[in-house]
Scaffold this active site. Structure first.
Site, PDB file in Angstrom:
ATOM      1  N   ASP A 173      63.387 -11.669  41.037  1.00  0.00           N
ATOM      2  CA  ASP A 173      63.769 -12.167  39.834  1.00  0.00           C
ATOM      3  C   ASP A 173      63.862 -12.547  38.477  1.00  0.00           C
ATOM      4  O   ASP A 173      64.459 -13.553  37.799  1.00  0.00           O
ATOM      5  CB  ASP A 173      65.336 -12.996  40.774  1.00  0.00           C
ATOM      6  N   GLU A 174      62.811 -12.494  38.325  1.00  0.00           N
ATOM      7  CA  GLU A 174      61.623 -13.304  37.229  1.00  0.00           C
ATOM      8  C   GLU A 174      61.568 -11.857  36.386  1.00  0.00           C
ATOM      9  O   GLU A 174      60.386 -10.748  36.486  1.00  0.00           O
ATOM     10  CB  GLU A 174      61.045 -14.337  37.469  1.00  0.00           C
TER      11      GLU A 174
END
Length: 394
Positions: A105-106
């Site tokens: 998610d990054e």
């Protein structure tokens, strides 16, 4: 003249929770905890409503329940998270020339040089809006001259916001923040700095670098540089490497189930450790079996994203039972983990308890420090105590 760097850090807000809310809007506005049940497990993710009660990732679920008894506990949907991450990754890949996927998610994006032709902040803004529009997921970003400042700007912009730290204003942006806001500055390091009266990053900026080096050794310089907005680390382009594998050729053909399973345990441990070391997860495992006449069979199976041996080993043993004709001795055996993606170990812990998390952390710390296989499972150790060298690296 030095080229100004334009680094963007982009992070999906409460990713697992946000994905669950897409499928169940009744979760909106409520304290939600992903990771096991209220009796056991570890918090993998939690909503901002839950964080207001002091809940955070890696906290035992039982403790989270005490802090917020009315929270909604969910086990998590592995495949939904993997699919959502892949969708966001594709949007970013289609929009920018260079990016690094730091986890599920990054992301880090390097827009350096594009400012000659485009407004980099507008590019990042348009990208964020595109992700929100096409996925329905909230996302934040920070833009700055380096990775560290960009990540800290993202954290400041959350939830669902954006922030640009202009070139030359890094120290000004950092000064009022607590030292705990510096990425990779652990709790013990912060406590040590607090003992010296250093609480804000401004205090660190005024601290003599020689004092920090005396107290923290080489890490002292790193702390001082981060506090002063210095970070020249590069964005490593996203890699499409999708598998890791290892295989074993026996000195003598083997037909003993226990021996084969012990070898598989050792090999799977080795690959799982590499996954965690490289911050990767796998969603497909496979076994390779070669008989004495060189006839070779492979069998694979899709699994939920993981890098944990206690999930991988039973799967590999099951594949052995399905792939091996037990009346025939084996010349070579191999394990392959594929369909890899970036992601840290926490995503695997929806069903785990605090003891298992602590065990993995302890084993990995020892192996990181002293080398792979310094500590391993008893089954793996049996290989080396049977009086023969069971394999050569293929």
């Amino acid at each position: 003249m030095d080229t100004k760097r334009h680094i963007v850090h982009i992070d999906l807000d409460s990713f697992f929770v946000s994905v669950e809310r897409k499928f169940d809007p009744s979760l909106n506005g409520k304290p939600v905890i992903i990771g096991g049940s209220k009796e056991r497990g570890v918090v993998a993710s939690c909503s901002y409503e839950a964080r207001q009660y002091g809940i955070h990732s890696a906290m035992p679920s039982a403790q989270a329940y005490k802090l917020c008894p009315h929270a909604i506990f969910l086990h998590g949907s592995y495949h939904r998270y993997s699919e959502a991450s892949a969708q966001v990754t594709q949007i970013i890949a289609d929009t920018v020339p260079v990016f690094q996927k730091a986890s599920v998610d990054e992301f880090y994006i390097d827009l350096t040089g594009m400012d000659r032709f485009y407004d980099c902040y507008k590019i990042a803004t348009d990208l964020r809006q595109k992700v929100i529009r096409e996925t329905g997921l909230p996302i934040s970003f920070g833009m700055a001259s380096n990775r560290t400042i960009a990540k800290m700007a993202t954290n400041k912009a959350k939830p669902n916001g954006q922030l640009f730290v202009e070139h030359g204003k890094e120290r000004e942006f950092l000064a009022p923040l607590n030292i705990g806001a510096i990425p990779m500055l652990g709790e013990k390091t912060c406590q040590k700095l607090y003992e010296f009266g250093i609480e804000k990053i401004a205090d660190l900026q005024r601290t003599d670098i020689r004092f920090l080096q005396t107290v923290f050794g080489k890490f002292g310089r790193n702390i001082w540089e981060k506090a002063n907005g210095m970070d020249d680390s590069e964005i490593v382009p996203h890699s499409d490497r999708k598998s890791i594998s290892t295989e074993t050729t026996f000195d003598k053909n083997v037909a003993d189930k226990k021996t084969l399973e012990n070898v598989l345990v050792s090999m799977t441990e080795e690959l799982a450790f590499k996954l965690r070391k490289e911050n990767k997860l796998t969603s497909c495992l496979a076994i390779k079996v070669r008989y004495a006449n060189f006839e070779t069979h492979t069998l694979q199976e899709k699994i939920a994203l993981t890098s944990a041996e206690h999930i991988l080993i039973p799967g590999i043993k099951n594949l052995l039972a399905r792939a091996w004709n037990q009346s025939r001795p084996i010349r070579l055996i191999g394990v392959k983990l594929s369909q890899l993606c970036q992601g840290n170990y926490q995503i695997n812990l929806f069903e785990d308890n605090e003891e298992r998390l602590n065990l993995y952390n302890a084993l990995d710390k020892i192996n990181f420090k002293y080398g792979e296989k310094t500590v391993c499972r008893a089954a793996g150790m049996e290989i080396g105590t049977r009086g023969f060298n069971p394999f050569m690296r293929g």
